[in-house]
Design an enzyme around this catalytic site. Structure first.
Site, short mmCIF file in Angstrom:
data_model
loop_
_atom_site.label_atom_id
_atom_site.label_comp_id
_atom_site.label_asym_id
_atom_site.label_seq_id
_atom_site.Cartn_x
_atom_site.Cartn_y
_atom_site.Cartn_z
N LYS A 53 0.84 -1.21 0.00
CA LYS A 53 0.00 0.00 0.00
C LYS A 53 0.87 1.26 0.00
CE LYS A 53 -3.78 -2.53 2.05
NZ LYS A 53 -4.45 -3.05 3.22
N GLN A 97 -4.73 -1.91 9.44
CA GLN A 97 -4.59 -3.21 8.77
C GLN A 97 -5.19 -4.32 9.64
OE1 GLN A 97 -3.33 -3.75 5.59
NE2 GLN A 97 -4.08 -5.83 5.92
N ASP A 120 -10.92 2.80 3.89
CA ASP A 120 -11.27 1.38 3.67
C ASP A 120 -12.78 1.23 3.44
OD1 ASP A 120 -9.44 -0.64 3.45
OD2 ASP A 120 -9.13 -0.87 5.62
#
Ligand code: NAD
Length: 283
Positions: A53, A97, A120
């Site tokens: 990422k 994460q 997200d």
């Protein structure tokens, strides 16, 4: 019939070129899109995902940092850190994460993130906006899948879309996005009876199970579009999807490969969401 491959890697390169230009324009206005990725503990797979990422962010000029935190951090300490990031006006996107250590309640953490920085798209506020068809951060994997379908101008309206899998991050939201575009959606999962009878009716089949090669041509209607979300690492180290690619390609009109399919699109849509956040998301 031999299916046309929808190459997510190539599409993501194209999209990233445009994003790079968009980031340059933002920088001219003194806005530097910034993504903070929070990594708790030492899970090697998570570490490799967050590195991916960061690298992708840098490719398009997004500034990004990985905040590495100890496995032993408490839930309230983690929430405090998220609140600091919420209040930091230089941070546009926050991504925690997953998975988190088992002593931390994932939902509490997701809900601590400011919905306007939730790149997200997992915060219940954004999930609700997605369900009601409002502009919001869409979860990256489902958004990537929709972008792949759009890239080939595949008709969604009126089509029967079958989604295998009902997770909160893939199955449920991709079904919702297909419904938002007027598909007729059927969800299948581990308790579904007569799976094959249902999948054989699908014009669009999305497979998000997490088991190698569970779907082959016997499950696929001639001319269907097959989206393979699965990422499975075999004992010999190779990556494979949930769909038997060679077999499925004989019945499908379009198919996504693994690797170079949905995976690269997921990261690309995260970059898209970060740029969207930097432009200013309203709650
Ligand atoms: P999950 O384990 O949360 O969900 C799996 C789903 O599959 C469940 O809803 C379950 O009911 C269903 N299922 C299990 N066995 C089944 C069977 N035999 N028949 C029918 N349904 C069955 O997984 P997830 O997080 O949704 O991920 C699914 C897969 O997608 C995994 O391989 C994961 O690594 C991959 N994934 C890929 C990306 C990407 O960017 N490409 C992103 C997220 C997840």
């Amino acid at each position: 019939m031999v299916a046309e491959v929808i190459n997510g890697k190539e599409l993501s390169i194209k999209l990233k070129l445009n994003m790079k230009k968009e980031v340059e324009h933002l920088k001219e206005k003194n806005i530097v899109p910034h993504l903070t990725v929070v990594l708790v503990g030492n899970n090697p797979a998570s570490r490799s995902y967050v590195n991916g990422k960061k690298k992708a962010s840098e490719e398009v000029g997004i500034s990004s940092e990985i905040l590495e935190l100890s496995e032993a951090i408490t839930e309230s300490e983690l929430i405090q850190i998220i609140e600091q990031l919420n209040n930091d006006e230089n941070v546009h996107g926050i991504l925690v994460q997953l998975p988190l250590p088992i002593h931390i309640n994932v939902q509490h953490i997701i809900e601590a993130i400011d919905p306007t920085k939730d790149v997200d798209g997992f915060h219940p506020y954004n999930v609700g906006k997605m369900m009601t068809g409002q502009d919001t951060f869409l979860p990256c994997t489902p958004y990537g899948i929709m972008t792949m379908l759009h890239s080939k101008k595949i008709t969604i309206e009126g089509k029967h879309a079958v989604v295998i899998g009902r997770s909160n991050i893939v199955g449920k939201p991709v079904g919702q996005l297909l419904l938002n575009e007027n598909a007729t959606v059927t969800y299948c999962h581990s308790r579904t009876e007569n799976l094959k009878e249902i999948t054989k009716q699908a014009d669009i089949l999305v497979v998000a199970v997490g088991r190698p090669n569970v779907i082959d041509k016997e499950y696929i209607k001639e001319g269907a579009v097959v989206i393979d979300v699965g990422i499975n690492r075999l004992e010999n180290g190779t990556l494979t999807g949930d769909v038997d690619f060679d077999s499925a390609s004989l019945h499908a009109a379009y198919i996504t490969p693994v690797p170079r399919g949905v995976g690269p699109m997921t990261i690309t849509m995260l970059l898209h969401n970060t740029i969207k956040a930097a432009k200013g998301m309203k709650k």
